[in-house]
Design an enzyme around this catalytic site. Structure first.
Site, mmCIF file in Angstrom:
data_model
loop_
_atom_site.group_PDB
_atom_site.id
_atom_site.type_symbol
_atom_site.label_atom_id
_atom_site.label_comp_id
_atom_site.label_asym_id
_atom_site.label_seq_id
_atom_site.Cartn_x
_atom_site.Cartn_y
_atom_site.Cartn_z
ATOM 1 N N GLU A 43 3.298 -14.955 -16.152
ATOM 2 C CA GLU A 43 4.317 -13.893 -16.180
ATOM 3 C C GLU A 43 3.641 -12.544 -16.387
ATOM 4 O O GLU A 43 3.036 -12.290 -17.428
ATOM 5 C CB GLU A 43 5.319 -14.175 -17.306
ATOM 6 C CG GLU A 43 6.391 -13.111 -17.438
ATOM 7 C CD GLU A 43 7.308 -13.335 -18.645
ATOM 8 O OE1 GLU A 43 7.478 -14.489 -19.095
ATOM 9 O OE2 GLU A 43 7.848 -12.337 -19.154
ATOM 10 N N ARG A 47 5.897 -3.780 -17.601
ATOM 11 C CA ARG A 47 5.874 -2.798 -18.688
ATOM 12 C C ARG A 47 4.719 -1.842 -18.548
ATOM 13 O O ARG A 47 4.510 -0.996 -19.415
ATOM 14 C CB ARG A 47 5.737 -3.516 -20.031
ATOM 15 C CG ARG A 47 6.993 -4.215 -20.423
ATOM 16 C CD ARG A 47 6.836 -4.759 -21.829
ATOM 17 N NE ARG A 47 7.304 -6.112 -21.871
ATOM 18 C CZ ARG A 47 7.060 -6.945 -22.857
ATOM 19 N NH1 ARG A 47 6.327 -6.582 -23.878
ATOM 20 N NH2 ARG A 47 7.547 -8.154 -22.812
ATOM 21 N N THR A 71 10.051 -9.006 -17.848
ATOM 22 C CA THR A 71 10.706 -7.767 -18.276
ATOM 23 C C THR A 71 11.452 -7.099 -17.123
ATOM 24 O O THR A 71 11.418 -5.880 -16.952
ATOM 25 C CB THR A 71 9.708 -6.764 -18.921
ATOM 26 O OG1 THR A 71 8.727 -7.485 -19.676
ATOM 27 C CG2 THR A 71 10.414 -5.835 -19.893
ATOM 28 N N LYS A 131 15.032 -18.355 -21.054
ATOM 29 C CA LYS A 131 13.974 -17.889 -21.953
ATOM 30 C C LYS A 131 14.634 -17.603 -23.299
ATOM 31 O O LYS A 131 15.606 -16.850 -23.351
ATOM 32 C CB LYS A 131 13.364 -16.619 -21.368
ATOM 33 C CG LYS A 131 12.490 -15.828 -22.326
ATOM 34 C CD LYS A 131 11.694 -14.781 -21.565
ATOM 35 C CE LYS A 131 10.986 -13.829 -22.509
ATOM 36 N NZ LYS A 131 9.808 -13.207 -21.900
HETATM 37 C C1 3PG Z 1 7.415 -11.249 -23.957
HETATM 38 O O1 3PG Z 1 7.439 -10.296 -23.216
HETATM 39 O O2 3PG Z 1 7.905 -12.334 -23.642
HETATM 40 C C2 3PG Z 1 6.807 -11.085 -25.279
HETATM 41 O O3 3PG Z 1 6.597 -9.750 -25.583
HETATM 42 C C3 3PG Z 1 5.549 -11.827 -25.446
HETATM 43 O O4 3PG Z 1 5.505 -12.013 -26.784
HETATM 44 P P1 3PG Z 1 4.159 -12.207 -27.608
HETATM 45 O O5 3PG Z 1 3.292 -11.013 -27.298
HETATM 46 O O6 3PG Z 1 4.634 -12.250 -29.024
HETATM 47 O O7 3PG Z 1 3.540 -13.496 -27.139
#
Ligand code: 3PG
Length: 212
Positions: A43, A47, A71, A131
């Site tokens: 993924e 961002r 995102t 999710k």
């Molecule tokens: C996401 O975008 O799913 C999270 O920001 C990832 O989370 P993590 O950095 O705590 O693994």
């Protein structure tokens, strides 16, 4: 939306790396290291300004990788992600406009939920895979476990605050298909081009067992 396709992508490995790519040129060696370690669904979050170019590069150049877009918040981003070659699309939550947008595209969609009501609403729209975000702040393993009995048809990919220390306890739950997280691609290792370290982290993650 294509549920069987999404299931196949997410079930290929127990962990989905979540990447914030700062420089698109690092995306290809990074994805190659993750795939070499056994993590194929990747993924790439929208961002950073480099994200779409990173998706394009990984989709075109990394054999065995399934580059997804994370995102994704609106129709515009959904369209950009699909156009860049994203094989799946992930959102941190949902709203009616995003659900309508997802209907306009073939790409499998993993929408985010963090409450029983959101999970039920998405299920009603046909999303049995969701999710769970942000997993740790939203209640973690105990919360997801509690959703299992009243919502047996829904399974989750929890993400947010998950790392090598707690991934196994999520994966042991019967309603967890995989977990997502950024821990397999630490910022310093990416910046330093330490692909061997990332491959090792990926291999450790790929060897985690699953309850579902
Ligand atoms: C996401 O975008 O799913 C999270 O920001 C990832 O989370 P993590 O950095 O705590 O693994």
């Amino acid at each position: 939306m294509s549920a069987p396709q999404l299931e196949a992508i997410l079930r290929a490995a127990p962990v989905v790396p979540v990447l914030m790519v700062e420089d698109w040129r690092s995306a290809v060696p990074l994805a190659r290291a993750l795939v070499a370690g056994g993590l194929t669904a990747i993924e790439i979050t929208l961002r950073t300004p480099a994200a779409l170019e990173a998706i394009r590069a990984v989709a075109a150049e990394v054999e065995g990788a399934q580059a997804g877009a994370g995102t994704v918040l609106n129709h515009h981003q959904f369209a950009d992600a699909v156009q860049a070659g994203a094989r799946f699309v992930v959102s941190p939550g949902v709203n009616p406009a995003l659900l309508e947008a997802a209907d306009d595209f073939e790409a499998p969609f993993l929408p985010g939920s963090s409450t029983a009501s959101e999970a039920m609403m998405l299920f009603e729209h046909g999303y049995a895979l969701q999710k769970f975000f942000p997993a740790e702040p939203a209640g973690g393993v105990a919360y997801l476990k509690a959703l299992g009995s009243p919502l047996p048809g829904i399974r989750f990919c929890p993400t947010g605050g998950i790392d090598a220390t707690n991934a196994a306890s999520y994966l042991a739950l019967p309603n967890v298909v995989c977990v997502g997280g950024s821990w397999v691609a630490p910022r310093e290792a990416v910046a330093g081009g330490d692909w061997g370290h990332i491959e090792k982290l990926a291999r450790d993650a790929a060897s985690l067992g699953r309850g579902a």
